[in-house]
Design an enzyme around this catalytic site. Structure first.
Site, short mmCIF file in Angstrom:
data_model
loop_
_atom_site.label_atom_id
_atom_site.label_comp_id
_atom_site.label_asym_id
_atom_site.label_seq_id
_atom_site.Cartn_x
_atom_site.Cartn_y
_atom_site.Cartn_z
CG HIS A 143 -78.75 27.94 48.19
ND1 HIS A 143 -79.88 28.46 48.98
CD2 HIS A 143 -78.16 26.90 48.84
CE1 HIS A 143 -79.89 27.91 50.19
NE2 HIS A 143 -78.94 26.94 50.26
CD GLU A 166 -79.25 22.46 49.56
OE1 GLU A 166 -78.59 22.22 50.63
OE2 GLU A 166 -79.39 23.49 49.08
P1 PGA Z 1 -78.82 23.84 56.30
O1 PGA Z 1 -78.59 24.49 54.98
O2 PGA Z 1 -77.63 22.68 56.30
O3 PGA Z 1 -78.69 24.75 57.27
O4 PGA Z 1 -80.19 23.24 56.32
C1 PGA Z 1 -78.38 23.90 53.85
C2 PGA Z 1 -78.35 24.78 52.66
O5 PGA Z 1 -78.83 25.84 52.70
O6 PGA Z 1 -77.42 24.47 51.40
#
Ligand code: PGA
Length: 236
Positions: free
Chosen positions: A86, A155
């Site tokens: 992450h 992401e």
């Molecule tokens: P968020 O976080 O939905 O608050 O943007 C996503 C994540 O950190 O996996």
């Protein structure tokens, strides 16, 4: 549910919030709903029969590693998923090499791995290179029979917690690119998740992207009612 919904609860909950959260969610039990609370609350979620993911693991099985939790320990209590790489962990110094070791260790103990990849805002112009490097590193040493346990969570780091997400078309193109790169290396399709500011307002648009297998949701998943609204849309 037609899509995987992975709730990354980060460090947002306190003890008094957990039982209320579980009460509100109690009508939904689905193996595609994966809840990832803080480590100390994991037993409560397991007791209620939820599929649980841990937010990070060690690459070691056992030993003198203060504060760490191993894949061996996690799978031993019934955890079946792990989030690896992450961006909030990468910020703490996790490199692609460390991430690769964690993936190998987790797959050895049969955990499903949700591997987060994505570019920073400064890296937008070299996004393809960044993704390709992260994917190549992650796939090193992964036995072919374990590939089905690996989820790629795209992401964009600039979309996490900001309320800003890429255009639907752009996500679609990027997901297609990730699928192509993976195919080059392992000659089989992989599961791809999108994460970064997913919420109850944009989920319908995101659902238009056919190649998406699910969503990794941070802040919007911390409120059980908002999470239920998202699940409702993804279940249609
Ligand atoms: P968020 O976080 O939905 O608050 O943007 C996503 C994540 O950190 O996996």
């Amino acid at each position: 549910m037609n899509k995987y919904i992975i709730a990354n609860l980060k460090m947002f909950q306190t003890t008094d919030m957990v039982s209320n959260y579980l009460d509100i969610l109690s009508k939904i039990k689905d193996e595609k709903l994966i809840l990832c609370p803080s480590n100390i609350y994991i037993p409560y979620y397991l007791e209620k029969g939820y599929t649980v993911g841990i937010q990070n693991v060690s690459s070691k099985d056992i030993g003198a590693y203060t504060g760490e939790i191993s894949p061996l320990q996690a799978s031993g209590i019934g955890i079946t998923y792990v989030i690896i790489g992450h961006s909030e962990r990468r910020l703490l110094g996790e490199t692609d090499a460390i991430i690769q070791q964690k993936i190998v260790a987790s797959l050895k103990h049969d955990l499903n791995v949700i591997l987060c990849i994505g570019e920073t805002s400064e890296e937008k112009h070299i996004k393809k290179d960044i993704l390709s490097k992260q994917i190549q590193s992650a796939l090193k040493g992964i036995p072919k029979e374990k590939i089905s346990k690996l989820f790629f969570a795209y992401e964009p780091r600039w979309a996490i917690g900001t309320g800003i997400i890429p255009e639907t078309k752009e996500i679609e193109t990027t997901i297609h690119y990730i699928q192509t790169i993976c195919f080059e290396f392992i000659n089989s399709p992989v599961k791809i998740i999108y994460g970064g500011s997913v919420d109850e307002n944009n989920i319908s648009d995101l659902m238009q992207i056919k190649e998406i297998d699910g969503f990794l949701i941070g802040s919007a998943s911390v409120d059980a009612n908002r999470l239920l609204k998202i699940i409702e849309v993804t279940s249609k």
